[in-house]
Design a protein around this motif. Structure first.
Motif, mmCIF file in Angstrom:
data_model
loop_
_atom_site.group_PDB
_atom_site.id
_atom_site.type_symbol
_atom_site.label_atom_id
_atom_site.label_comp_id
_atom_site.label_asym_id
_atom_site.label_seq_id
_atom_site.Cartn_x
_atom_site.Cartn_y
_atom_site.Cartn_z
ATOM 1 N N ILE A 19 -2.671 0.792 -3.049
ATOM 2 C CA ILE A 19 -3.614 0.869 -1.936
ATOM 3 C C ILE A 19 -2.852 -0.049 -1.090
ATOM 4 O O ILE A 19 -2.944 -1.469 -1.339
ATOM 5 N N ALA A 20 -2.493 0.463 0.257
ATOM 6 C CA ALA A 20 -2.009 -0.347 1.146
ATOM 7 C C ALA A 20 -2.675 -0.278 2.657
ATOM 8 O O ALA A 20 -2.791 1.137 3.128
ATOM 9 N N ILE A 45 -1.745 -3.695 -5.816
ATOM 10 C CA ILE A 45 -0.867 -2.968 -6.860
ATOM 11 C C ILE A 45 -1.489 -2.857 -8.150
ATOM 12 O O ILE A 45 -1.521 -3.974 -8.718
ATOM 13 N N GLY A 46 -1.622 -1.603 -8.743
ATOM 14 C CA GLY A 46 -2.039 -1.887 -10.409
ATOM 15 C C GLY A 46 -0.658 -1.334 -11.188
ATOM 16 O O GLY A 46 -0.056 -0.241 -10.516
ATOM 17 N N GLN A 88 4.157 -8.183 4.930
ATOM 18 C CA GLN A 88 2.687 -7.825 4.364
ATOM 19 C C GLN A 88 2.525 -8.584 2.973
ATOM 20 O O GLN A 88 3.367 -8.821 2.217
ATOM 21 N N THR A 89 1.402 -9.087 2.766
ATOM 22 C CA THR A 89 0.895 -9.756 1.334
ATOM 23 C C THR A 89 0.725 -8.773 0.520
ATOM 24 O O THR A 89 0.193 -7.655 0.761
ATOM 25 N N SER A 114 -6.740 2.992 8.924
ATOM 26 C CA SER A 114 -6.219 3.716 7.973
ATOM 27 C C SER A 114 -5.796 3.257 6.741
ATOM 28 O O SER A 114 -5.704 1.973 6.578
ATOM 29 N N VAL A 115 -5.602 3.960 5.617
ATOM 30 C CA VAL A 115 -5.358 3.361 4.421
ATOM 31 C C VAL A 115 -4.142 4.265 3.763
ATOM 32 O O VAL A 115 -4.270 5.603 3.663
#
Length: 574
Positions: free
Chosen positions: A278-279, A220-221, A183-184, A304-305
């Motif tokens: 968040i992915a 990602i933060g 995944q990026t 979905s998240v």
């Protein structure tokens, strides 16, 4: 003169000295006749003054605003007719302060309806008058606009990420990209010194928004522990926002002190890396969600998240999976999806367990958003799950029962039936409450001597106990199979109001005043009195009639469905 009417305005009489006033009227209708009337003139009482002021009192709106569309500060008079004084209180002081100052809700929160109460006083006389107004949410943001709002549509900009502090763009972050499990990943790391300088200028309650336009599977933060601590001290909020998802998290909910305890207090906070993520689910996780949907016979409306908060130091990782308040996640509804075919949001755990989470669907500037509120992190989906029970078709609680059934909060009794008028047990009530609040079930040893770990209701009772919603009896029992009384249920719901934040919005009012309309108010147990009054004041549970509360009566399945629906609605969670 027959049939003539003489009207004497009380304003005139109020100007006359105390005593009697003689008024002479001359009538001419062919014959001239003179009539003298003596009026016993008394000074206006305080009670009359406040009544007059109440009748005349109104709120002044700025140009273009109205009672259903407030966008600017309100003008709330502090003096009224007949020498009265006026004080104001607001049901939501975050949106409308007691002095009329308006803070429009963010795009995430949507429009807010607020009740303003004017207390009009003169001497020893006091009356109140309420006004209900709707404050409009801020407009849908474009890039660089209002922080903390739901995601704007995808931008064509080449920027990887933008940092906003209270909606103002700042150069306080560094972007990097990579791969994880095919995944990026796009990571925006926040610069502590630059952010601290901005937060010092903005003061308390600032909102840090990390806008990410890069098309990555994972966003990602990244903050260090000291940034989190500084934000916590200033009651600041961080929002991670992608093209179609936003995650809004008060810094206090990260609880950096608890993380520090687990990592080691000797470790400097700035050396602890905190990531808010968040992915999109992995292929394996996506399959779990699809299988759950097929088994549960509901339809997935959006992909979905997955949401994660974790802290790392060296080889130590601490995941923050549980919060002390509801945390909002906003998901844009794709174009072409019928918003009427959205029931609720659900959380799906890795083991395939699925549970309802309180969810609102809001239309803002022509686009629909699902706002999911939960006290844990997980994988979330938005689903369509219509359900009706045949035996409530003509029942007063039809809408509430079918709504709660569709949201997976309540279950039927078989063959499409709900049995609405059957009394409910304490175990059933605890289970429905936990489901309604969207709480993740707790595991572990039982807290009550008469609840076994093998009982079907054990996890729900343990969860309600862990969140401080139930206490049981003094002898250490819970008595799960006893029917629950109305006052017991209301006392538990009152504790739930504190969890949802509704309790904080109640106006100060004595239990005696709230319960005065009920002739059987004295029957409420002293231990439950305040909780019962709070639930009645909030409009969650009403009496069995206009004058009868029936506190010792048993709660029915229909009454529970209606109460849970009202709890969630009044709390702004559905």
């Amino acid at each position: 003169m027959s049939g003539s009417t003489v009207t004497i305005k009380k304003e005139y009489l109020a100007e006359q000295p105390t005593g009697t006033t003689s008024l002479t009227f001359t009538f001419s209708a062919g014959n001239t006749q003179t009539l003298t009337i003596t009026v016993n003139n008394t000074t206006q009482t305080d009670a009359e003054a406040v009544a007059e002021a109440k009748s005349a009192l109104a709120i002044d709106f700025k140009s273009g605003d109205s009672v259903t569309s407030v966008t600017s500060d309100l003008i709330l008079p502090v003096t009224g007719a007949s020498g009265t004084t006026i004080s104001w209180s607001s049901s939501d002081q975050v949106v409308i302060a007691n002095d009329g100052k308006v803070t429009r809700p963010s795009y995430t929160a949507g429009d807010k309806t607020v009740t303003l109460t004017a207390t009009i006083t003169k001497g020893g006389a006091t009356v109140t008058k309420t006004f209900t107004v709707t404050v409009k949410a801020k407009s849908a943001p474009s890039k660089g606009d209002d922080a903390g709002s739901p995601p704007a549509p995808d931008s064509s900009s080449d920027d990887t990420g933008i940092i906003l502090v209270n909606g103002k763009q700042e150069n306080a972050g560094t972007a990097s990209t990579g791969k994880r499990n095919n995944q990026t990943v796009t990571t925006i790391a926040i610069d502590q010194k630059k952010l601290d300088a901005k937060l010092a200028l903005e003061g308390k309650g600032a909102i840090l928004t990390i806008l990410v336009s890069a098309k990555s599977d994972i966003v990602i933060g990244e903050l260090n522990g000291q940034i989190v601590k500084n934000m916590e001290n200033k009651h600041a909020v961080v929002t991670i926002q992608t093209g179609n998802v936003a995650y809004t998290l008060p810094a206090q909910q990260i609880n950096i002190d608890a993380i520090s305890d687990k990592v080691g207090k000797s470790v400097a906070l700035q050396d602890i890396k905190v990531q808010i993520e968040i992915a999109a689910p992995t292929a394996e996780a996506a399959k779990v969600v699809e299988n759950v949907a097929a088994k549960g016979e509901f339809t997935l409306v959006v992909p979905s998240v997955h949401f994660t908060v974790k802290a790392t130091y060296g080889d130590t990782t601490v995941e923050v999976s549980k919060f002390t308040a509801y945390v909002a996640r906003t998901i844009a509804i794709p174009e072409g999806v019928d918003p009427n075919k959205i029931t609720t949001g659900v959380a799906v755990e890795a083991d395939g367990t699925v549970r309802h989470v309180p969810t609102q669907v809001k239309l803002v500037d022509g686009k629909y958003y699902a706002i999911i509120n939960s006290m844990t992190n997980s994988t979330y989906s938005v689903v369509w799950n219509p359900l009706t029970f045949s035996d409530v078709a003509n029942h007063w609680a039809k809408d509430a029962v079918n709504d709660m059934g569709s949201r997976m909060v309540i279950e039927g009794t078989g063959d499409g039936q709900f049995n609405p008028d059957r009394d409910i047990t304490r175990a059933e009530f605890a289970t429905i409450l936990v489901r309604g609040l969207g709480l993740k079930l707790e595991n572990g040893s039982t807290s009550f001597s008469d609840v076994n770990t093998t009982d079907w209701y054990n996890s729900a009772i343990q969860t309600a106990h862990a969140y401080g919603l139930i206490d049981g009896y003094n002898d250490g029992t819970f008595r799960p199979n006893d029917r629950i009384t109305r006052e017991q249920a209301m006392a538990i719901i009152a504790k739930s109001m504190k969890l949802t934040g509704l309790w904080d919005k109640l106006n100060a009012q004595s239990a005696e005043e709230t319960l005065r309309p009920f002739v059987d108010a004295a029957a409420v147990g002293s231990w439950a009195k305040n909780g019962v009054a709070e639930v009645v004041q909030a409009g969650i549970v009403s009496g069995r009639s206009a004058t009868t509360l029936a506190p010792k009566g048993y709660m029915t399945r229909a009454e529970v469905a209606a109460a849970i629906q009202q709890l969630l609605e009044q709390s702004g969670l559905i």
